[in-house]
Design a protein around this motif. Structure first.
Motif, short mmCIF file in Angstrom:
data_model
loop_
_atom_site.label_atom_id
_atom_site.label_comp_id
_atom_site.label_asym_id
_atom_site.label_seq_id
_atom_site.Cartn_x
_atom_site.Cartn_y
_atom_site.Cartn_z
N SER A 27 21.38 -15.65 -44.08
CA SER A 27 21.53 -16.84 -43.25
C SER A 27 20.38 -16.97 -42.26
O SER A 27 19.66 -16.02 -41.99
N VAL A 28 20.23 -18.18 -41.72
CA VAL A 28 19.23 -18.47 -40.70
C VAL A 28 19.79 -19.49 -39.74
O VAL A 28 20.54 -20.39 -40.14
N ALA A 29 19.44 -19.36 -38.46
CA ALA A 29 19.93 -20.29 -37.43
C ALA A 29 18.76 -21.02 -36.79
O ALA A 29 17.66 -20.47 -36.65
N LEU A 30 19.00 -22.26 -36.41
CA LEU A 30 18.02 -22.99 -35.62
C LEU A 30 17.98 -22.40 -34.21
O LEU A 30 18.96 -21.83 -33.73
N ASP A 31 16.84 -22.54 -33.55
CA ASP A 31 16.72 -22.04 -32.19
C ASP A 31 17.68 -22.77 -31.26
O ASP A 31 17.99 -23.95 -31.48
N PRO A 32 18.16 -22.10 -30.19
CA PRO A 32 19.01 -22.78 -29.21
C PRO A 32 18.27 -23.97 -28.59
O PRO A 32 17.07 -23.88 -28.29
N LEU A 33 18.99 -25.05 -28.41
CA LEU A 33 18.41 -26.29 -27.90
C LEU A 33 19.12 -26.71 -26.62
O LEU A 33 20.28 -26.36 -26.40
N PRO A 34 18.44 -27.48 -25.76
CA PRO A 34 19.06 -27.89 -24.50
C PRO A 34 20.11 -28.97 -24.71
O PRO A 34 20.18 -29.59 -25.78
N PRO A 35 20.94 -29.21 -23.70
CA PRO A 35 21.87 -30.33 -23.79
C PRO A 35 21.11 -31.66 -23.89
O PRO A 35 20.00 -31.79 -23.35
N VAL A 36 21.69 -32.61 -24.57
CA VAL A 36 21.07 -33.94 -24.68
C VAL A 36 20.97 -34.55 -23.29
O VAL A 36 21.96 -34.64 -22.56
N ALA A 37 19.76 -34.95 -22.89
CA ALA A 37 19.54 -35.53 -21.57
C ALA A 37 18.33 -36.44 -21.60
O ALA A 37 17.34 -36.15 -22.29
N TYR A 38 18.39 -37.52 -20.86
CA TYR A 38 17.29 -38.48 -20.80
C TYR A 38 16.01 -37.80 -20.32
O TYR A 38 14.93 -38.06 -20.84
N GLU A 39 16.13 -36.89 -19.37
CA GLU A 39 14.95 -36.26 -18.77
C GLU A 39 14.28 -35.25 -19.69
O GLU A 39 13.19 -34.75 -19.36
N ASN A 40 14.88 -34.91 -20.80
CA ASN A 40 14.23 -33.98 -21.73
C ASN A 40 12.88 -34.51 -22.22
O ASN A 40 12.00 -33.74 -22.61
N ARG A 41 12.69 -35.83 -22.18
CA ARG A 41 11.44 -36.43 -22.65
C ARG A 41 10.22 -35.98 -21.84
O ARG A 41 9.08 -36.17 -22.28
N TYR A 42 10.45 -35.43 -20.69
CA TYR A 42 9.33 -35.01 -19.84
C TYR A 42 8.92 -33.55 -20.12
O TYR A 42 8.02 -33.04 -19.47
N ALA A 43 9.56 -32.91 -21.07
CA ALA A 43 9.25 -31.52 -21.40
C ALA A 43 7.97 -31.43 -22.20
O ALA A 43 7.63 -32.33 -22.97
N SER A 44 7.27 -30.34 -22.06
CA SER A 44 6.05 -30.12 -22.84
C SER A 44 6.38 -29.62 -24.24
O SER A 44 5.63 -29.86 -25.18
N ALA A 45 7.50 -28.94 -24.41
CA ALA A 45 7.91 -28.44 -25.72
C ALA A 45 8.49 -29.59 -26.53
O ALA A 45 9.40 -30.29 -26.08
N SER A 46 7.99 -29.78 -27.74
CA SER A 46 8.40 -30.93 -28.54
C SER A 46 9.88 -30.87 -28.91
O SER A 46 10.56 -31.91 -28.97
N ALA A 47 10.41 -29.67 -29.17
CA ALA A 47 11.83 -29.55 -29.53
C ALA A 47 12.73 -30.00 -28.39
O ALA A 47 13.76 -30.64 -28.61
N VAL A 48 12.35 -29.67 -27.16
CA VAL A 48 13.13 -30.11 -25.99
C VAL A 48 12.97 -31.62 -25.81
O VAL A 48 13.94 -32.35 -25.58
N GLY A 49 11.75 -32.11 -25.92
CA GLY A 49 11.50 -33.54 -25.74
C GLY A 49 12.25 -34.40 -26.73
O GLY A 49 12.61 -35.55 -26.43
N ALA A 50 12.51 -33.87 -27.93
CA ALA A 50 13.21 -34.66 -28.95
C ALA A 50 14.70 -34.77 -28.67
O ALA A 50 15.37 -35.63 -29.26
#
Length: 445
Positions: free
Chosen positions: A296-319
């Motif tokens: 098995s394989v798991a996706l990396d932990p991701l942040p809660p959905v939030a409007y402000e995530n768009r300001y992150a430098s990491a693309s996974a967080v920004g998405a």
């Protein structure tokens, strides 16, 4: 008599039309035979151009089908105001029997007429070097402290394909979407900095496996909720699923392959797993090697959905910037068939959506950037979007059929009553108490 005959024809035609609507499912075009990508049947054909002056305009809320040749650069056009955030996604669909190499793929960018880049994202084949649908988006967002890409007017969407000399030179199909983000509610001022830390531990999903068969594209992706879902996947096939994730919620996903006793050959990067957001923007991916044993394989932990995530430098967080349907796609390498045969391998998905749903930051209808009660019901029932639409259509048709049937019966009854009144007290001959074809002399249709 002719008037009566026409009325009978109209009634029968109306009933036939309703029956036709009830039994004919929506049609979706799938290329390259069974298991191929199913394009949205609402997609409009559009041709990209190699000069931006000739580019075709994309309309908000629309989906398009196009294609791109090896190492080609194509333009499409957007007309934007000075306040709306716009997102254009491209799903690239190589031929199933084609060949791709590391680094092959497309770059999607949105640019103003001075060629200043608003944003850019790649969809490329990396360690999992086998053909499958992959997606990327680019956007124009109106930033308060930026002077770039703020003006009203025409913008260019540029899609660039890169293919190595050793790769297949076939055209790749493209599925394009243009979505606009709703305006923020009045007085709504989300933070302008992305979160730096968030809980990463995932609780175990509810016990008890359930069967769900994945779809063949974003259009007919099978809906999932928190749980453990069992499917199968054949070499060279891609399964699509979607999960509703609301504001403030986090998604965790794990994909597992069952054992296959046909061989113990080690295959690196045999399974590719990808997560994309509601606008078909890429979030995260993972690959899994296989040697015939459970793994098995798991996706990396991701942040809660939030409007402000768009300001992150990491693309996974920004998405993770808006709520809605998040799409999971899983592809098994065609090389598996060389050592393990064409028999589908058992696939298990463990999905967790955690935390309480928060309120939307938008004013009015959030469209695809929100989660409704209907979405949650679809996830609970495992319905794809076309299945849910068909179910709604059948309900409307059933209601219309009952109503039309009642009107038809009432009309026939009144017709009989009028016929008897015209005849006075004279008895009505048997079989003559209604319009053709239910009464009167035989008619030629």
């Amino acid at each position: 008599m002719n008037r009566q005959r026409n009325r009978g024809r109209v009634a029968l035609a109306s009933l036939a039309a309703m029956c036709a609507v009830a039994v004919l499912p929506g049609q979706a075009h799938a290329a390259d035979g069974p298991g191929a990508y199913t394009f949205d049947p609402a997609a409009t054909a559009v041709q990209g151009t190699e000069t931006n002056a000739d580019a075709s305009e994309l309309k908000p809320g629309s989906v398009y089908k196009s294609s791109i040749k090896a190492n080609q650069k194509l333009y499409y056009r957007l007309d934007l105001d000075d306040r709306t955030n716009a997102y254009v996604s491209a799903v690239v669909v190589p031929r199933k029997d084609g060949k791709v190499a590391y680094g092959d793929g497309i770059t999607v960018s949105v640019r103003d007429l001075n060629d200043s880049q608003c944003s850019s994202e790649d969809a490329i084949f990396e360690s999992a070097e086998f053909p499958r649908p992959i997606a990327a988006y680019a956007y124009r967002t109106v930033e308060k402290d930026s002077t770039t890409c703020r003006a009203e007017g025409a913008y260019n969407v540029l899609i660039e394909r890169e293919s190595k000399a050793t790769s297949a030179a076939d055209e790749w199909d493209l599925e394009l979407r243009f979505e606009t983000e709703p305006a923020l509610a009045k007085g709504e001022a989300p933070p302008t900095e992305a979160p730096e830390n968030w809980p990463s531990a995932s609780p175990a999903p509810p016990s008890g496996k359930q069967k769900r068969t994945g779809g063949s594209s974003y259009y007919d992706a099978t809906s999932l909720e928190t749980g453990e879902w069992v499917d199968t996947i054949a070499p060279g096939r891609t399964r699509f699923y979607r999960v509703p994730v609301d504001w403030g919620q986090r998604i965790f996903a794990t994909a597992a392959l069952s054992n296959n006793n046909a061989s113990d050959e080690f295959l690196g990067n045999a399974l590719a797993v990808s997560l994309d957001n509601p606008a078909r923007g890429h979030v995260d991916d993972a690959t899994l090697s296989y040697a015939g044993k459970p793994t098995s394989v798991a996706l990396d932990p991701l942040p809660p959905v939030a409007y402000e995530n768009r300001y992150a430098s990491a693309s996974a967080v920004g998405a993770m910037r808006f709520a809605g349907w998040y799409y999971l796609s899983v592809t098994l390498s065609p090389k598996v068939a060389e050592h393990y045969g064409d028999t589908p391998v058992g696939l298990t998905l463990k999905v967790n959506v955690v935390d309480e749903a928060g309120r939307t930051p938008y004013q009015g209808d959030a469209g695809i950037f929100g989660v409704s009660d209907a979405d949650r019901d679809m996830a609970k029932n495992g319905q794809s979007a076309p299945e849910a639409g068909k179910s709604d259509t059948m309900k409307v048709v059933a209601a219309a059929g009952i109503g039309s049937g009642a009107v038809l019966v009432l009309g026939l009854g009144m017709w009989t009553l009028l016929a008897r009144r015209r005849a006075g007290s004279a008895p009505v001959p048997p079989g003559a108490g209604g319009p053709p074809p239910f009464g009167g002399p035989p008619q030629t249709w």
